[in-house]
Design an enzyme around this catalytic site. Structure first.
Site, mmCIF file in Angstrom:
data_model
loop_
_atom_site.group_PDB
_atom_site.id
_atom_site.type_symbol
_atom_site.label_atom_id
_atom_site.label_comp_id
_atom_site.label_asym_id
_atom_site.label_seq_id
_atom_site.Cartn_x
_atom_site.Cartn_y
_atom_site.Cartn_z
ATOM 1 N N HIS A 18 37.148 29.422 50.213
ATOM 2 C CA HIS A 18 36.700 28.035 50.380
ATOM 3 C C HIS A 18 37.610 27.063 49.636
ATOM 4 C CE1 HIS A 18 33.155 29.763 52.154
ATOM 5 N NE2 HIS A 18 32.890 30.430 51.039
ATOM 6 N N ASP A 56 32.454 32.475 47.583
ATOM 7 C CA ASP A 56 31.032 32.332 47.873
ATOM 8 C C ASP A 56 30.279 32.366 46.538
ATOM 9 O OD1 ASP A 56 31.462 32.277 50.615
ATOM 10 O OD2 ASP A 56 31.204 34.455 50.838
ATOM 11 N N GLU A 97 28.732 42.849 28.231
ATOM 12 C CA GLU A 97 28.895 44.285 28.390
ATOM 13 C C GLU A 97 28.030 44.755 29.542
ATOM 14 O OE1 GLU A 97 26.900 46.962 25.500
ATOM 15 O OE2 GLU A 97 26.647 45.150 24.287
ATOM 16 N N CYS A 123 45.211 33.065 29.663
ATOM 17 C CA CYS A 123 46.017 33.162 30.884
ATOM 18 C C CYS A 123 47.182 34.142 30.781
ATOM 19 C CB CYS A 123 46.541 31.776 31.266
ATOM 20 S SG CYS A 123 45.216 30.627 31.715
#
Length: 338
Positions: A18, A56, A97, A123
């Protein structure tokens, strides 16, 4: 660390289905823009991000990582039973966890000899995961490793937009959270192997890492909120990248003009422009995806590498620089020989 016997046997990515455009976001934020007197399109005109992808609503990080992993295993043409190590490197996670790696491993049906764990380093984590796997492959502890990453940004968008459209949000609060609206969803996976098992596959040479952890407060995020000092993060990030690049030239023998592709962590247009200018890189050697996909965190470097492969832009013998940086601050630079 440099490696002599590590290769990339398979590589794949998944684009989230999307698209959320910056125009759509700006329309929701317009009342806040008007109230605060903000007239610049920061997302599109400044950051250079015109759209980003979302999953989604019910998709979790492990679902996305599993999709990419299956695709990478097909690319490598090996069965899951051969994987001796699975590392998940995503910022996003299903739970505190168990590890997201264990969920992905369960989805894939790994053998009981397969070691699984998460590596978290903002990152930079995917390159960290590659290095950990490479060390085990180099020593002969395992034959194949699978490094995966699935990033989900749906929740942070929902909650950030709720806060930023609040009638009492201040300009400082608004600007501090704006970087959260540059995030994107996506997934990537890489099968790594001992080179003698895949003699024609691209080689992973390894690389160097440097840190500047005194700047660990510049970007702090949780599941539904991220606060960032974008100006200082860019300044100090470039300083750290310059130090790391000096080390890469010494250890890897890098000369900018001799490298064929630069796979740079995708943050925004200003960050990419600063990287390119700082190192004197030919912009034609830098593929960018942030404009339509946003910042996909640690998945961005392997996604760009996978897209270059998919587009046929990598040829045998090409030297590819991987340039990663993560909040904290930590920076790694590594080389792949295609």
């Amino acid at each position: 660390m440099l490696f002599q016997n590590v290769s990339i046997a398979g590589l794949a990515h998944i684009d989230a289905p999307h698209t959320l455009t910056s125009k759509e976001i700006n329309e929701r934020l317009q009342p806040t823009y008007d109230r605060l007197g903000i007239k610049t399109d920061v997302l599109g005109d400044v950051a250079g991000i015109h759209a980003r992808r979302l999953w989604d609503q019910d998709v979790q990080a492990s679902d996305a990582a599993t999709q990419a992993a299956r695709k990478a295993l097909i690319d490598a043409n090996i069965g899951i039973e051969k994987i001796g190590l699975l590392i998940n490197t995503s910022v996003s996670r299903d739970y505190l966890e168990p590890s997201t790696a264990s969920i992905v491993s369960g989805n894939l049906g790994v053998s009981d000899h397969c070691m699984t764990f998460d590596v978290a380093n903002a990152c930079l984590a995917f390159i960290n995961g590659m290095d950990i796997a490479a060390r085990m492959l180099e020593r002969g502890e395992i034959d194949y490793a699978l490094v995966v990453d699935g990033e989900t940004a749906n929740l942070v968008y929902e909650k950030t937009l709720e806060r930023m459209t609040s009638p009492d949000v201040t300009e400082e609060e608004f600007r501090n959270e704006l970087a959260a609206l540059t995030l994107g969803c996506g997934a990537a996976a890489m099968v790594m192997a001992r080179s003698e098992l895949v003699p024609d596959a691209p080689r992973y040479k390894g690389g160097v890492t440097r840190s500047a952890t005194e700047w660990n407060k510049l970007c702090r995020g949780n599941l539904d909120r991220m606060v960032t000092d974008t100006r200082l993060l860019l300044i100090e990030g470039i300083k750290l990248a310059q130090k790391t690049f000096v080390a890469a030239k010494q250890v890897l023998g890098w000369a900018v003009e001799e490298l064929d592709q630069f796979v740079i962590h995708q943050v925004s247009r200003p960050h990419t422009a600063a990287f390119v200018k700082s190192f004197g890189i030919d912009p034609a050697k830098v593929m960018t995806i942030f404009g339509e996909h946003g910042n996909i965190g640690p998945a961005s470097v392997p996604i760009v590498l996978s897209k270059l492969k998919e587009l046929g832009r990598l040829k045998k013998g090409d030297r590819i620089a991987l340039l990663g940086i993560g909040s904290g601050l930590n920076c790694s630079m590594a080389e792949v020989v295609w």
